[in-house]
Design a protein around this motif. Structure first.
Motif: not given
Ligand code: LLP
Length: 424
Positions: A209-211, A246-248, A283-285, A322-324, A326-328, A380-382
């Motif tokens: 997951g993320s965040q 990723g996800g941190l 890792i995939e941050p 779009p984040r507000p 889409m995800y409040q 991120a994600y904007c």
């Molecule tokens: N690896 C995979 C397989 C993923 O699906 C994702 C994010 C990441 C790495 C990176 O995750 P991060 O480190 O950025 O948390 N649009 C949403 C976030 C969607 C994340 C999708 N996957 C937002 O704006 O909160």
């Protein structure tokens, strides 16, 4: 203004009431380049990468920036030059990596729905690994690889059924999510993968997951993945690398995720304790590398007082941020220059014709029409999720490096938007 630390500090700071990015006044940048304008700090990106590099010093480990968070070429270039690989989810993202000077051999390809054409493109480029998300994908990938005379390096994305305690739209490792292969089916899928002529098993991966703002879900997922590695290797299939996703999370408004080096110190200790010390790590941050390295500058167009609500109408909208909608999601909104006048409580909204087009609700701001504000934590994600809804051109982007500014994307025009279209 609240007393909380400014997200993105110290790269974003207030000097005598005026917001700065590194050595440049954001007010000056807004005037010079117009709004909406995304401003990124190069030092903030490298500063976010540094704790990962510190945690992995002396380890066989590679950071693959999850470029879906922000795929602008200038941003990719910063990470490519810093030695990062990339986590991609489409053929388009692969093309961007190559255009930004990244190496295909440092690319991993995630995603539940890769097309045959994308598989071929990635095999031809010579990527490091396909993170496969279903049994059907294993069969198709093997078939495509054989038809190209290649062997596809694969890892299987495990869905460990761990709750990352985040927004339901951005949790990915729970049973009900579309991602990965269920924990209990993983061993069988590895044995199947090992039997396919077009595939070579190289790793295992998981992304929950993320965040994510605590270490607990990571440790739970790691234990489950390591249980699987033990079972898969006992069945005769060696696993060369562990990809831990990723996800941190980042600090949007007083959030306190662990620092990347502190988190990884715990995870590395667990790997050691379970006899996996020294195993290759990937890792995939995404968000944690860029989220607090960017802001979106916007001009206050009108103040519109009302009986129930006061509205502060700005020139950035849900198509830019779009984040507000889409995800409040909560993003701090900061005036670029502090005013001494009393603050009023506003819903900060954009010009798009949707009630969902809000950027911040019930925000106390001392602003007048013509002032500028910064929507914080917008790296991120904007921009990567921005759209042309209402035929709004996508914003311009600049990258600040000390006292220098580089335009990394010019503002999109209506002509740009219509380029691919034809009259009947
Ligand atoms: N690896 C995979 C397989 C993923 O699906 C994702 C994010 C990441 C790495 C990176 O995750 P991060 O480190 O950025 O948390 N649009 C949403 C976030 C969607 C994340 C999708 N996957 C937002 O704006 O909160």
């Amino acid at each position: 203004m609240t007393s909380l630390t400014l997200p993105g500090a110290p790269y974003f700071s207030r000097r005598e009431g005026v917001l700065f990015c590194e050595e440049l006044s954001l007010q000056a940048l807004a005037r010079q380049h117009g709004t909406p304008l995304f401003v990124y700090s190069k030092a903030a990106m490298l500063g976010a990468l540094a704790p990962y590099q510190k945690a992995f010093a002396g380890q066989d480990a590679q950071v693959h920036y999850a470029m879906k968070a922000n795929s602008s070429l200038g941003v990719l270039q910063v990470f490519a030059q810093a030695g990062c690989g990339f986590d991609i989810v489409s053929g388009g993202e692969l093309a961007r990596v190559l255009a930004a000077g990244g190496q295909a051999s440092q690319v991993i390809f995630s995603g539940v729905g890769k097309t045959r054409a994308e598989m071929r493109q990635a095999l031809d480029a010579g990527i490091a690994c396909f993170n496969v998300e279903s049994e059907a994908e294993l069969d198709v990938l093997s078939e495509v690889a054989i038809s190209c005379g290649k062997v596809a390096p694969v890892s299987i994305r495990v869905n460990p059924n761990v709750d990352p305690q985040t927004h339901p739209y951005i949790s990915t490792g729970l049973k009900g999510n579309k991602f990965g292969i269920a924990h209990e089916d993983t061993l069988r899928c590895y044995l199947h993968a090992a039997s396919l002529k077009g595939l070579k098993v190289v790793g295992i991966d998981c992304h929950i997951g993320s965040q994510i703002t605590s270490a607990g879900p990571y440790l739970d997922a790691l234990d489950k993945v390591l249980d699987l590695v033990e079972a898969i290797e006992a069945a005769g299939v060696p696993i060369h690398h562990l990809d831990f996703g990723g996800g941190l999370g980042i600090d949007y408004n007083g959030d306190t995720p662990p620092a990347a080096d502190a988190l990884w110190a715990q995870l590395l200790a667990r790997l050691d304790a379970r006899g996996f010390g020294g195993r290759r790590l990937m890792i995939e941050p995404g968000r944690s590398l860029v989220g607090n390295a960017g802001v979106c500058l916007s001009e206050v167009l009108f103040l519109k007082p009302g009986e129930q609500k006061n509205f502060c109408i700005i020139d950035a909208a849900m198509n830019d941020l779009p984040r507000p909608a889409m995800y409040q999601a909560f993003h701090r909104i900061e005036p670029l220059a502090a005013r001494a006048t009393a603050a009023t409580v506003y819903d900060v909204v954009g010009p798009v014709c949707e009630s969902g087009d809000w950027i911040g609700r019930d925000r106390s701001l001392a602003v007048q029409a013509g002032d500028h504000v910064a929507v914080m934590s917008a790296g991120a994600y904007c921009m990567s999720m921005a759209s042309n809804y209402n035929t709004r051109g996508r914003a311009a982007e600049v990258l600040v490096d000390g006292d220098k500014v580089h335009i990394i994307r010019v503002r999109e025009t209506a002509q740009d938007q219509m380029r691919a279209e034809r009259l009947v």
